[in-house]
Design a protein around this motif. Structure first.
Motif, PDB file in Angstrom:
ATOM      1  N   GLU A 233     -41.245  -1.723   8.182  1.00 52.48           N
ATOM      2  CA  GLU A 233     -42.293  -1.507   7.171  1.00 52.48           C
ATOM      3  C   GLU A 233     -42.806  -0.069   7.210  1.00 52.48           C
ATOM      4  O   GLU A 233     -43.004   0.562   6.169  1.00 52.48           O
ATOM      5  CB  GLU A 233     -43.440  -2.491   7.397  1.00 52.48           C
ATOM      6  N   ILE A 234     -43.018   0.455   8.420  1.00 51.80           N
ATOM      7  CA  ILE A 234     -43.493   1.837   8.539  1.00 51.80           C
ATOM      8  C   ILE A 234     -42.441   2.812   8.046  1.00 51.80           C
ATOM      9  O   ILE A 234     -42.746   3.814   7.387  1.00 51.80           O
ATOM     10  CB  ILE A 234     -43.898   2.140  10.003  1.00 51.80           C
ATOM     11  N   GLU A 235     -41.164   2.529   8.360  1.00 49.89           N
ATOM     12  CA  GLU A 235     -40.080   3.391   7.881  1.00 49.89           C
ATOM     13  C   GLU A 235     -40.075   3.441   6.357  1.00 49.89           C
ATOM     14  O   GLU A 235     -39.844   4.499   5.757  1.00 49.89           O
ATOM     15  CB  GLU A 235     -38.734   2.871   8.387  1.00 49.89           C
ATOM     16  N   ASN A 236     -40.335   2.311   5.739  1.00 49.90           N
ATOM     17  CA  ASN A 236     -40.404   2.261   4.277  1.00 49.90           C
ATOM     18  C   ASN A 236     -41.556   3.121   3.756  1.00 49.90           C
ATOM     19  O   ASN A 236     -41.417   3.830   2.757  1.00 49.90           O
ATOM     20  CB  ASN A 236     -40.588   0.811   3.818  1.00 49.90           C
ATOM     21  N   GLN A 237     -42.692   3.057   4.434  1.00 47.95           N
ATOM     22  CA  GLN A 237     -43.849   3.867   4.030  1.00 47.95           C
ATOM     23  C   GLN A 237     -43.545   5.353   4.170  1.00 47.95           C
ATOM     24  O   GLN A 237     -43.902   6.153   3.297  1.00 47.95           O
ATOM     25  CB  GLN A 237     -45.060   3.503   4.892  1.00 47.95           C
ATOM     26  N   ILE A 238     -42.881   5.730   5.263  1.00 47.41           N
ATOM     27  CA  ILE A 238     -42.553   7.139   5.507  1.00 47.41           C
ATOM     28  C   ILE A 238     -41.682   7.689   4.381  1.00 47.41           C
ATOM     29  O   ILE A 238     -41.889   8.816   3.906  1.00 47.41           O
ATOM     30  CB  ILE A 238     -41.842   7.302   6.868  1.00 47.41           C
ATOM     31  N   ASN A 239     -40.708   6.902   3.940  1.00 49.22           N
ATOM     32  CA  ASN A 239     -39.776   7.366   2.918  1.00 49.22           C
ATOM     33  C   ASN A 239     -40.402   7.544   1.545  1.00 49.22           C
ATOM     34  O   ASN A 239     -39.806   8.168   0.668  1.00 49.22           O
ATOM     35  CB  ASN A 239     -38.581   6.409   2.811  1.00 49.22           C
ATOM     36  N   GLN A 240     -41.599   7.014   1.355  1.00 49.73           N
ATOM     37  CA  GLN A 240     -42.275   7.156   0.069  1.00 49.73           C
ATOM     38  C   GLN A 240     -43.155   8.409   0.015  1.00 49.73           C
ATOM     39  O   GLN A 240     -43.759   8.711  -1.010  1.00 49.73           O
ATOM     40  CB  GLN A 240     -43.125   5.909  -0.205  1.00 49.73           C
ATOM     41  N   LEU A 241     -43.186   9.163   1.141  1.00 54.24           N
ATOM     42  CA  LEU A 241     -44.038  10.346   1.224  1.00 54.24           C
ATOM     43  C   LEU A 241     -43.222  11.623   1.061  1.00 54.24           C
ATOM     44  O   LEU A 241     -42.013  11.633   1.310  1.00 54.24           O
ATOM     45  CB  LEU A 241     -44.749  10.381   2.582  1.00 54.24           C
ATOM     46  N   ASP A 242     -43.871  12.708   0.645  1.00 55.98           N
ATOM     47  CA  ASP A 242     -43.173  13.992   0.618  1.00 55.98           C
ATOM     48  C   ASP A 242     -43.126  14.552   2.036  1.00 55.98           C
ATOM     49  O   ASP A 242     -43.725  13.989   2.968  1.00 55.98           O
ATOM     50  CB  ASP A 242     -43.834  14.976  -0.353  1.00 55.98           C
ATOM     51  N   ASN A 243     -42.421  15.671   2.238  1.00 56.98           N
ATOM     52  CA  ASN A 243     -42.172  16.180   3.585  1.00 56.98           C
ATOM     53  C   ASN A 243     -43.444  16.462   4.376  1.00 56.98           C
ATOM     54  O   ASN A 243     -43.549  16.113   5.562  1.00 56.98           O
ATOM     55  CB  ASN A 243     -41.303  17.438   3.520  1.00 56.98           C
ATOM     56  N   ASN A 244     -44.424  17.115   3.750  1.00 60.71           N
ATOM     57  CA  ASN A 244     -45.670  17.427   4.453  1.00 60.71           C
ATOM     58  C   ASN A 244     -46.437  16.160   4.825  1.00 60.71           C
ATOM     59  O   ASN A 244     -46.969  16.027   5.934  1.00 60.71           O
ATOM     60  CB  ASN A 244     -46.558  18.326   3.587  1.00 60.71           C
ATOM     61  N   GLU A 245     -46.480  15.221   3.890  1.00 62.16           N
ATOM     62  CA  GLU A 245     -47.166  13.958   4.159  1.00 62.16           C
ATOM     63  C   GLU A 245     -46.467  13.170   5.251  1.00 62.16           C
ATOM     64  O   GLU A 245     -47.108  12.521   6.081  1.00 62.16           O
ATOM     65  CB  GLU A 245     -47.248  13.131   2.870  1.00 62.16           C
ATOM     66  N   LYS A 246     -45.114  13.228   5.236  1.00 59.49           N
ATOM     67  CA  LYS A 246     -44.339  12.537   6.272  1.00 59.49           C
ATOM     68  C   LYS A 246     -44.726  13.024   7.657  1.00 59.49           C
ATOM     69  O   LYS A 246     -44.974  12.244   8.579  1.00 59.49           O
ATOM     70  CB  LYS A 246     -42.837  12.764   6.058  1.00 59.49           C
TER      71      LYS A 246
END
Length: 367
Positions: A233-246
């Motif tokens: 679930e967290i991996e899915n959240q990470i992939n929805q962010l841009d590089n800085n947000e990631k």
């Protein structure tokens, strides 16, 4: 090309969610019911290597090509799959194609997500899958060594088939058998129980850094270096962010690397793979080879003619290529070596192959 691995596990352990996160896609249907995935979903992911970025910049390459990893999200397995229960037969046929198996194990409590069993027990779940693989292998072995089919089997294949049958029937440690045969032969055999395996513990958000009692139980029975903690679930959240947000989100969650990076790193180590580079003005490219491959074998990854007509490999270490700023300076400063047929390519080598094809002699620099 890097390698191909299949994500397997019982229904509803998060395989499709993890697949979508790893491949940054929504190909796999993730649902809260068994057998949500029927046919395997296939995703190809570049193996991003910062070394290639630097080489490309120095060579002023027009193109930059990374190797890839292919992920297969395979239908959930249940007890009795080797006899065709659930979607077992389809599952087992698909998994024979992969280089490595990624066991995804449920290591979290949740009343919101259905569990095919009454409680959370990753060791039991793993045992179900491994048992079904062994039963399927026994069936496959018996068919292949039957008199009708024996002529199609080579001596090397026959040796591994009979040895595997003996180990399974007598409950011997299959890890010992894996060490007795070359990995290429194991892969060609198609035997599920012998394939290299990584164990991914799908944990909850609180357990992503240090694990929990479920993941600890998995680590106790498997090599820690082959075990990975991931929250799908967290991996899915990470992939929805841009590089800085990631980057900010990962720091907040105390996550050093993404699940994909862990899988790449551990997968390369498990399969004993390494990388060499070619670099010139047209393209810079990373190539995946087996460790301790000779220079001609590495050349063959580019084209079979390179291996057949191999003469020499112009060789520069990655660190020298960077510090001396490319081919010309490395040659002038004595950092380039000419290596022959017995040279064992090292991880990070930058290579330019000389090969001979009748009637002409070519310099096969990939540029």
């Amino acid at each position: 090309m890097g390698f191909k691995c299949g994500i397997v596990g019982l229904p509803n352990v998060g395989k499709s969610t993890l697949f979508n996160a790893l491949t940054n896609s929504s190909k796999a249907q993730a649902g809260n019911f068994p057998f949500c995935t029927i046919e395997p979903n296939v995703g190809v992911v570049p193996v991003v290597d910062k070394r290639l970025d630097k080489l490309s910049k120095i060579s002023k390459s027009k193109k930059k090509i990374y190797p890839t990893i292919t992920f297969l999200d395979i239908a959930g397995l249940v007890k009795g799959a080797s006899r065709g229960e659930g979607l077992g037969n389809k599952f087992l046929s698909h998994i024979r194609e992969v280089d490595a198996i990624v066991h995804l194990l449920r290591c979290f409590d949740s009343s919101d997500i259905q569990n095919v069993n009454k409680d959370v027990n990753p060791i039991r779940d793993l045992d179900i899958i491994e048992t079904e693989m062994m039963l399927a292998d026994l069936d496959s072995i018996q068919k292949r060594i039957d008199k009708k089919n024996l002529k199609k089997v080579t001596n090397d294949e026959l040796n591994i088939l009979k040895a595997t049958e003996d180990y399974i029937n007598n409950d011997k440690d299959l890890n010992e058998l894996r060490d007795s045969f070359e990995l290429d032969l194991i892969n060609k055999s198609g035997l599920l129980s012998l394939k290299p395996k990584l164990f991914v513990c799908n944990v909850d958000e609180k357990s992503i850094s240090s694990g929990n009692k479920y993941s600890e139980s998995v680590q106790k029975i498997n090599k820690i270096e082959n075990t990975i903690l991931v929250s799908a679930e967290i991996e899915n959240q990470i992939n929805q962010l841009d590089n800085n947000e990631k980057e900010n989100f990962m720091q907040l969650m105390n996550i050093e690397k993404t699940g994909l990076n862990y899988l790449i790193e551990k997968g390369y180590k498990l399969l004993e793979l390494e990388t060499f580079f070619t670099s010139g003005p047209e393209e810079s490219r990373a190539w995946t080879i087996k460790k301790n491959s000779t220079a001609p074998v590495a050349a063959g990854k580019i084209h079979s003619d390179f291996e057949k007509g191999f003469i020499r490999a112009e060789t520069i270490s990655y660190s020298d290529f960077i510090s001396d700023n490319g081919w010309v300076n490395c040659k002038n400063n004595g950092k380039m070596r000419l290596e022959g047929k017995d040279y064992l390519v090292k991880d990070g080598d930058v290579l330019n192959f000389r090969f001979n094809t009748w009637p002409d002699f070519f310099h096969a620099k990939v540029n």
